[in-house]
Motif scaffolding. Structure first.
Motif, PDB file in Angstrom:
ATOM      1  N   LYS A 101      86.235 110.004 135.966  1.00 37.35           N
ATOM      2  CA  LYS A 101      87.202 108.991 135.501  1.00 37.35           C
ATOM      3  C   LYS A 101      88.612 109.351 135.971  1.00 37.35           C
ATOM      4  CE  LYS A 101      87.722 105.204 133.179  1.00 37.35           C
ATOM      5  NZ  LYS A 101      88.547 105.141 131.983  1.00 37.35           N
ATOM      6  N   GLU A 105      91.026 107.164 138.337  1.00 43.24           N
ATOM      7  CA  GLU A 105      92.397 106.776 137.969  1.00 43.24           C
ATOM      8  C   GLU A 105      93.391 107.235 139.030  1.00 43.24           C
ATOM      9  OE1 GLU A 105      91.493 106.757 133.182  1.00 43.24           O
ATOM     10  OE2 GLU A 105      92.628 108.434 134.049  1.00 43.24           O
ATOM     11  N   GLU A 108      93.139 104.844 141.897  1.00 41.96           N
ATOM     12  CA  GLU A 108      93.801 103.568 141.568  1.00 41.96           C
ATOM     13  C   GLU A 108      95.322 103.715 141.619  1.00 41.96           C
ATOM     14  OE1 GLU A 108      90.558 101.392 138.628  1.00 41.96           O
ATOM     15  OE2 GLU A 108      92.021 102.733 137.729  1.00 41.96           O
ATOM     16  N   ARG A 109      95.819 104.827 141.075  1.00 42.31           N
ATOM     17  CA  ARG A 109      97.276 105.042 141.090  1.00 42.31           C
ATOM     18  C   ARG A 109      97.779 105.194 142.513  1.00 42.31           C
ATOM     19  NH1 ARG A 109      96.415 108.639 137.052  1.00 42.31           N
ATOM     20  NH2 ARG A 109      96.735 110.439 138.402  1.00 42.31           N
ATOM     21  N   ILE A 113      95.851  99.848 143.335  1.00 37.30           N
ATOM     22  CA  ILE A 113      94.895  98.760 143.055  1.00 37.30           C
ATOM     23  C   ILE A 113      93.926  99.204 141.966  1.00 37.30           C
ATOM     24  CG2 ILE A 113      94.935  97.699 145.341  1.00 37.30           C
ATOM     25  CD1 ILE A 113      92.324  99.239 145.974  1.00 37.30           C
ATOM     26  N   LYS A 114      93.218  98.249 141.412  1.00 37.92           N
ATOM     27  CA  LYS A 114      92.198  98.557 140.412  1.00 37.92           C
ATOM     28  C   LYS A 114      90.830  98.562 141.081  1.00 37.92           C
ATOM     29  CE  LYS A 114      94.466  99.053 136.612  1.00 37.92           C
ATOM     30  NZ  LYS A 114      94.460 100.423 136.030  1.00 37.92           N
ATOM     31  N   ALA A 115      89.896  99.242 140.452  1.00 40.71           N
ATOM     32  CA  ALA A 115      88.520  99.221 140.955  1.00 40.71           C
ATOM     33  C   ALA A 115      88.046  97.777 141.052  1.00 40.71           C
ATOM     34  CB  ALA A 115      87.619 100.009 140.026  1.00 40.71           C
ATOM     35  N   SER A 117      88.859  95.925 143.664  1.00 42.87           N
ATOM     36  CA  SER A 117      89.775  95.179 144.522  1.00 42.87           C
ATOM     37  C   SER A 117      90.132  95.958 145.782  1.00 42.87           C
ATOM     38  CB  SER A 117      91.021  94.758 143.739  1.00 42.87           C
ATOM     39  OG  SER A 117      91.667  95.901 143.243  1.00 42.87           O
TER      40      SER A 117
END
Ligand code: FES
Length: 169
Positions: A101, A105, A108-109, A113-115, A117
């Motif tokens: 996790k 994160e 993503e940072r 972008i977010k998972a 996308s």
């Protein structure tokens, strides 16, 4: 075809729509043309959202429900944008308990972008998966065909840098 008819004209460039039109003209009226046409179009756009499916349906005279069925059946078709470098981050149990996790994160940072996308420049996309079959070496992530094992959060930046440099092709 009329460019103003495209419902997602802002998502793809005029050049991409031109290529899509060319592909549709090549395959229109030919038997067994749907899968090769979709493959070529995905090669241009990177993914096959509903707007493209509707457009292809009109162009090839095939029901959109049939196209949707084909796109969702074959795993090499995708309705979500994928970057040139597609990251799969495993959040299965073995990976989760070993810090996956945090890795996600950090991804993503770093990419902003977010998972699920894709970056605006379509270089990177992130997908969360439930097991990559290498649980003994958790946490695991893949980038394209490369598998990265026992990944620590502190390594994420270096891993991404490796691929960010290979922008050719
Ligand atoms: S749970 Fe991550 S590889 Fe199996």
């Amino acid at each position: 075809m009329d460019q103003t008819a495209h419902t997602h004209a802002d998502t793809f460039t005029a050049e991409e729509w031109k290529r899509i039109d060319e592909i549709i003209s090549t395959y229109a009226g030919k038997e067994g043309s749907l899968i090769p046409a979709l493959e070529e179009i995905q090669g241009v756009t990177g993914f096959l959202p509903e707007s493209i499916q509707r457009y292809v349906a009109g162009g090839l005279g095939i029901p959109v429900s049939h196209i949707y069925g084909v796109v969702t059946f074959y795993s090499f078709f995708t309705m979500k944008p994928r970057g040139k470098h597609h990251l799969r981050c495993c959040l299965g149990t073995a990976c989760h308990v070993r810090g996956a996790k945090r890795n996600l994160e950090k991804l993503e940072r770093t990419l902003g972008i977010k998972a699920g996308s894709c970056t605006d420049d379509r270089m990177f996309s992130i997908e969360v998966v439930r097991c990559l079959g290498a649980c003994g070496l958790a946490p695991v992530m893949t980038v394209n065909d490369d598998t990265h094992k026992q990944v620590r959060e502190s390594q994420i930046g270096d891993i991404l840098d490796t691929y960010a440099d290979s922008q050719d092709g």
